[in-house]
Design a protein around this motif. Structure first.
Motif, PDB file in Angstrom:
ATOM      1  N   SER A  65       0.840  -1.199   0.000  1.00  0.00           N
ATOM      2  CA  SER A  65       0.000   0.000   0.000  1.00  0.00           C
ATOM      3  C   SER A  65       0.872   1.243   0.000  1.00  0.00           C
ATOM      4  O   SER A  65       2.097   1.172  -0.011  1.00  0.00           O
ATOM      5  N   PHE A  66       0.217   2.395   0.041  1.00  0.00           N
ATOM      6  CA  PHE A  66       0.879   3.660   0.326  1.00  0.00           C
ATOM      7  C   PHE A  66       0.785   3.895   1.831  1.00  0.00           C
ATOM      8  O   PHE A  66      -0.086   3.334   2.496  1.00  0.00           O
ATOM      9  N   ILE A  67       1.669   4.725   2.356  1.00  0.00           N
ATOM     10  CA  ILE A  67       1.581   5.052   3.774  1.00  0.00           C
ATOM     11  C   ILE A  67       1.640   6.560   3.949  1.00  0.00           C
ATOM     12  O   ILE A  67       2.418   7.258   3.289  1.00  0.00           O
ATOM     13  N   LEU A  68       0.772   7.042   4.833  1.00  0.00           N
ATOM     14  CA  LEU A  68       0.716   8.450   5.194  1.00  0.00           C
ATOM     15  C   LEU A  68       0.951   8.539   6.695  1.00  0.00           C
ATOM     16  O   LEU A  68       0.343   7.785   7.460  1.00  0.00           O
ATOM     17  N   MET A  69       1.834   9.435   7.109  1.00  0.00           N
ATOM     18  CA  MET A  69       2.151   9.595   8.527  1.00  0.00           C
ATOM     19  C   MET A  69       2.082  11.064   8.925  1.00  0.00           C
ATOM     20  O   MET A  69       2.360  11.945   8.115  1.00  0.00           O
ATOM     21  N   LEU A 112       4.613  10.989   3.149  1.00  0.00           N
ATOM     22  CA  LEU A 112       3.877  10.177   2.183  1.00  0.00           C
ATOM     23  C   LEU A 112       4.863   9.310   1.417  1.00  0.00           C
ATOM     24  O   LEU A 112       5.787   9.827   0.794  1.00  0.00           O
ATOM     25  N   LEU A 113       4.673   7.986   1.478  1.00  0.00           N
ATOM     26  CA  LEU A 113       5.585   7.042   0.831  1.00  0.00           C
ATOM     27  C   LEU A 113       4.803   6.028   0.011  1.00  0.00           C
ATOM     28  O   LEU A 113       3.683   5.643   0.371  1.00  0.00           O
ATOM     29  N   ASP A 114       5.419   5.599  -1.072  1.00  0.00           N
ATOM     30  CA  ASP A 114       4.865   4.529  -1.899  1.00  0.00           C
ATOM     31  C   ASP A 114       5.519   3.220  -1.477  1.00  0.00           C
ATOM     32  O   ASP A 114       6.637   2.913  -1.876  1.00  0.00           O
ATOM     33  N   THR A 129       6.139  10.579  18.473  1.00  0.00           N
ATOM     34  CA  THR A 129       4.774  10.068  18.396  1.00  0.00           C
ATOM     35  C   THR A 129       4.277  10.303  16.980  1.00  0.00           C
ATOM     36  O   THR A 129       4.289  11.446  16.496  1.00  0.00           O
ATOM     37  N   LEU A 130       3.871   9.220  16.312  1.00  0.00           N
ATOM     38  CA  LEU A 130       3.415   9.288  14.930  1.00  0.00           C
ATOM     39  C   LEU A 130       2.040   8.657  14.777  1.00  0.00           C
ATOM     40  O   LEU A 130       1.755   7.608  15.363  1.00  0.00           O
ATOM     41  N   LEU A 131       1.213   9.309  14.016  1.00  0.00           N
ATOM     42  CA  LEU A 131      -0.044   8.742  13.550  1.00  0.00           C
ATOM     43  C   LEU A 131       0.214   8.257  12.131  1.00  0.00           C
ATOM     44  O   LEU A 131       0.742   9.004  11.306  1.00  0.00           O
ATOM     45  N   TRP A 132      -0.095   7.003  11.845  1.00  0.00           N
ATOM     46  CA  TRP A 132       0.221   6.470  10.520  1.00  0.00           C
ATOM     47  C   TRP A 132      -0.961   5.693   9.949  1.00  0.00           C
ATOM     48  O   TRP A 132      -1.799   5.181  10.683  1.00  0.00           O
ATOM     49  N   MET A 133      -1.010   5.642   8.624  1.00  0.00           N
ATOM     50  CA  MET A 133      -2.103   4.941   7.959  1.00  0.00           C
ATOM     51  C   MET A 133      -1.610   4.374   6.635  1.00  0.00           C
ATOM     52  O   MET A 133      -1.131   5.101   5.772  1.00  0.00           O
ATOM     53  N   HIS A 134      -1.713   3.073   6.489  1.00  0.00           N
ATOM     54  CA  HIS A 134      -1.557   2.450   5.180  1.00  0.00           C
ATOM     55  C   HIS A 134      -2.878   2.612   4.448  1.00  0.00           C
ATOM     56  O   HIS A 134      -3.949   2.333   5.005  1.00  0.00           O
TER      57      HIS A 134
END
Length: 287
Positions: free
Chosen positions: A52-56, A81-83, A99-104
């Protein structure tokens, strides 16, 4: 769910897994995993590719990312933002406690969003309205953490809003780094649209924008994608199409209204552009 990675504070770090519906796969952007982690200094990850892509979003601290040997630093308030689909070497490291909020995430238009944002801003994105984007991000996380129901359409909307903020930052960066006055070009575009019956020489338009002719052509193309000559011809053709389809003006009157030198020149240009004569176009538009 509780993470099992080293250098992650498991007492306050959690993540959730989401399986999108077939409808979401077909129509939307959707999360596949989302988490809020406290990383301890020294955390390190090396990954070749993922699904997936990931957004943090960096709530606090300093995190570094290395993609294909290029290192970027993300600090408090930044988005990343990473591919992860790409077969590259992706490394992440906590330079401090973070502290990171992340989402694939993935889905329809995900790659297009990534390409447009990444082309201008790279992996780390600094937003003027970071609070707004991160609040939308946190809303998605809280929906899972609090076991609240949210429709996939609204999940899509929230993700789209975050990415749109990134696109806005991309546009701002482009404007800030471009040595021309976009407003001046937009002023001449407005002038062109209301003066199509006039000659509209390049020198006149360049003078209005306070630019040399050469510089005006270059800037105009950056803003519109066309040279001034091509843009004006397109505008005249579109105006002529409208007049042919919606009124009873003669060819001579349309030529005068749209700035063509003669009816023969207009008819030749129109047929070359659209494959039919102006009168054939008028007849077809009324059948």
């Amino acid at each position: 769910m509780t993470p099992v990675e080293h250098h992650v504070d498991t007492a306050v770090s959690h993540y959730f897994v989401y399986v999108p519906s077939r409808n979401a796969l077909r129509m939307f952007l959707y999360p596949t995993r989302i988490g809020l982690y406290r990383y301890l200094k020294g955390y390190w990850l090396n990954r070749s590719s993922f699904d997936s892509f990931i957004l943090m979003a960096v709530y606090s601290g300093t995190f570094t990312f290395t993609v294909n040997g290029k290192r970027s630093v993300a600090r408090t308030g930044d988005l990343v933002l990473l591919d992860c689909h790409a077969p590259n070497v992706y490394q992440a490291q906590a330079e401090t406690d973070c502290t990171l909020l992340w989402m694939h995430f993935d889905g329809r238009l995900a790659r297009e969003y990534f390409a447009a944002i990444h082309a201008e801003l790279g992996n780390v994105i600094t937003l003027k309205r970071a609070t707004y984007a991160i609040s939308r991000f946190r809303m998605i996380y809280d929906t899972f953490a609090e076991e609240r129901k949210m429709s996939e359409a609204r999940l899509n909307l929230a993700i789209t809003e975050i990415l749109t903020e990134c696109l806005t930052a991309s546009e701002d960066a482009e404007r800030a780094g471009t040595p021309y006055n976009q407003h001046a070009i937009e002023e001449t575009l407005s002038y062109i649209s209301t003066h199509l019956s006039e000659p509209l020489p390049l020198r006149q338009l360049a003078d209005m924008a306070l630019m040399s002719e050469y510089y005006y052509i270059r800037v105009f193309k950056q803003v519109t994608g066309y040279t001034p000559h091509t843009y004006i011809i397109n505008a005249r053709m579109h105006a002529a199409q409208y007049l042919l389809a919606t009124g009873e003006a003669t060819l001579k009157e349309i030529c005068a209204e749209c700035g063509f030198a003669s009816t023969s020149a207009f008819c030749a240009a129109f047929k070359k552009r659209f494959g039919v004569t102006p009168l054939e176009f008028r007849a077809a538009s009324r059948t």
